[in-house]
Structure formats: C-alpha cells, structure tokens
Design a protein around this motif. Sequence first.
Motif, PDB file in Angstrom:
ATOM      1  N   MET A  15       0.839  -1.165   0.000  1.00 14.08           N
ATOM      2  CA  MET A  15       0.000   0.000   0.000  1.00 14.08           C
ATOM      3  C   MET A  15       0.895   1.242   0.000  1.00 14.08           C
ATOM      4  N   LYS A  16       0.606   2.191  -0.856  1.00 15.56           N
ATOM      5  CA  LYS A  16       1.429   3.378  -0.998  1.00 15.56           C
ATOM      6  C   LYS A  16       0.981   4.469  -0.025  1.00 15.56           C
ATOM      7  N   LYS A  17       1.966   4.993   0.703  1.00 14.99           N
ATOM      8  CA  LYS A  17       1.687   6.097   1.606  1.00 14.99           C
ATOM      9  C   LYS A  17       1.722   7.405   0.837  1.00 14.99           C
ATOM     10  N   GLY A  18       1.136   8.435   1.460  1.00 10.72           N
ATOM     11  CA  GLY A  18       1.201   9.761   0.870  1.00 10.72           C
ATOM     12  C   GLY A  18       2.605  10.330   1.008  1.00 10.72           C
ATOM     13  N   LYS A  19       2.780  11.521   0.510  1.00  7.22           N
ATOM     14  CA  LYS A  19       4.080  12.162   0.575  1.00  7.22           C
ATOM     15  C   LYS A  19       4.457  12.430   2.030  1.00  7.22           C
ATOM     16  N   GLU A  20       5.686  12.155   2.378  1.00 13.53           N
ATOM     17  CA  GLU A  20       6.152  12.320   3.748  1.00 13.53           C
ATOM     18  C   GLU A  20       7.066  13.537   3.836  1.00 13.53           C
ATOM     19  N   PHE A  21       6.747  14.429   4.772  1.00 13.01           N
ATOM     20  CA  PHE A  21       7.541  15.628   4.972  1.00 13.01           C
ATOM     21  C   PHE A  21       8.370  15.463   6.236  1.00 13.01           C
ATOM     22  N   ILE A  22       9.641  15.731   6.128  1.00 17.45           N
ATOM     23  CA  ILE A  22      10.546  15.617   7.271  1.00 17.45           C
ATOM     24  C   ILE A  22      11.134  16.999   7.538  1.00 17.45           C
ATOM     25  N   PHE A  23      10.927  17.499   8.752  1.00 20.90           N
ATOM     26  CA  PHE A  23      11.470  18.794   9.144  1.00 20.90           C
ATOM     27  C   PHE A  23      12.612  18.561  10.127  1.00 20.90           C
ATOM     28  N   PRO A  24      13.752  19.160   9.887  1.00 22.20           N
ATOM     29  CA  PRO A  24      14.843  19.016  10.848  1.00 22.20           C
ATOM     30  C   PRO A  24      14.506  19.690  12.174  1.00 22.20           C
ATOM     31  N   GLU A  25      15.200  19.283  13.224  1.00 22.04           N
ATOM     32  CA  GLU A  25      14.899  19.783  14.558  1.00 22.04           C
ATOM     33  C   GLU A  25      15.277  21.237  14.759  1.00 22.04           C
ATOM     34  N   ASN A  26      16.162  21.759  13.927  1.00 18.81           N
ATOM     35  CA  ASN A  26      16.637  23.123  14.164  1.00 18.81           C
ATOM     36  C   ASN A  26      15.893  24.163  13.329  1.00 18.81           C
ATOM     37  N   VAL A  27      14.742  23.847  12.783  1.00 17.66           N
ATOM     38  CA  VAL A  27      13.968  24.791  11.989  1.00 17.66           C
ATOM     39  C   VAL A  27      13.159  25.688  12.922  1.00 17.66           C
ATOM     40  N   GLU A  28      13.221  26.987  12.675  1.00 15.44           N
ATOM     41  CA  GLU A  28      12.463  27.953  13.456  1.00 15.44           C
ATOM     42  C   GLU A  28      11.638  28.816  12.528  1.00 15.44           C
ATOM     43  N   LYS A  29      10.547  29.356  13.041  1.00 14.73           N
ATOM     44  CA  LYS A  29       9.715  30.240  12.236  1.00 14.73           C
ATOM     45  C   LYS A  29      10.194  31.678  12.299  1.00 14.73           C
ATOM     46  N   GLU A  30      11.077  32.002  13.224  1.00 17.51           N
ATOM     47  CA  GLU A  30      11.548  33.358  13.407  1.00 17.51           C
ATOM     48  C   GLU A  30      12.858  33.579  12.661  1.00 17.51           C
ATOM     49  N   TYR A  31      13.109  34.821  12.292  1.00 15.31           N
ATOM     50  CA  TYR A  31      14.301  35.175  11.543  1.00 15.31           C
ATOM     51  C   TYR A  31      15.401  35.608  12.498  1.00 15.31           C
ATOM     52  N   GLY A  32      16.529  34.936  12.453  1.00 14.52           N
ATOM     53  CA  GLY A  32      17.638  35.270  13.326  1.00 14.52           C
ATOM     54  C   GLY A  32      18.379  36.497  12.821  1.00 14.52           C
ATOM     55  N   VAL A  33      18.617  37.458  13.705  1.00 20.41           N
ATOM     56  CA  VAL A  33      19.291  38.689  13.322  1.00 20.41           C
ATOM     57  C   VAL A  33      20.772  38.620  13.661  1.00 20.41           C
TER      58      VAL A  33
END
Length: 112
Positions: free
Chosen positions: A1-19
């Motif tokens: 059975m085929k699974k849908g697309k799998e997204f892998i996010f690394p642990e160090n991803v942040e939504k904020e922009y580092g200055v």
Amino acid sequence: MKKGKEFIFPENVEKEYGVWRDYTLKDIGYLALTVGAGLAFVAVPPYGVYFTVFKIVLVIIAMTIVMAILTIKPISSRRNIRVRDYLKTRRQYNASQKLFFLKTKSDSRRNK
C-alpha cells in the motif's frame, strides 16, 4: 500500500528570523525595551551617589535576567526551544482542562 508524501522537518527549523547569533527581532525588541526602561529608571530622582549606584545595579540585574531568559535553552540537544517557549507551554498545560476517567460503581464491585 502506498503512503502519501512524507515531509521531514529538521529539529533546528524555526519560524523566526535570526538577526544576530541566536537572537531574533523579537528578542532584540525585548532587549531594547529593557534597556529603555532601565535608562528611565536611572533618570528618575533622587540623584544621590548611593541611589544612582543602587539603581544601576538593579538595572544590570534586570538586564542579566532578561538576557538569560532569551539565551538559555532548556533542552541542550534542541536549539530551537527557548526558555520562554518552554514556560509558555507549561503555563498553557496547567491552565488547560484535564480529563479524568473514574470507575463506575459496577466496575469497582467486579474488580474486587
């Protein structure tokens, strides 16, 4: 059975922009607000030598506490989790409604 697309996010991803280093725009804003409040506190009378030194020491302690909260990572292996996020999550959990399951009277008689 085929699974849908799998997204892998690394642990160090942040939504904020580092200055600068690990500080974001929000962190710089907190820092600027603390510096402004500290300067205003030092500018308020009385201006005696001992009072001024006492005020400066209080401002330095406040700045140290703010920088510690912005800098410390409670989980050393996860750089994207900060103390304020950890405390916010704990406060939300403690304020949330808990669900408890109680045994009915008929179940408690059967188990004896």
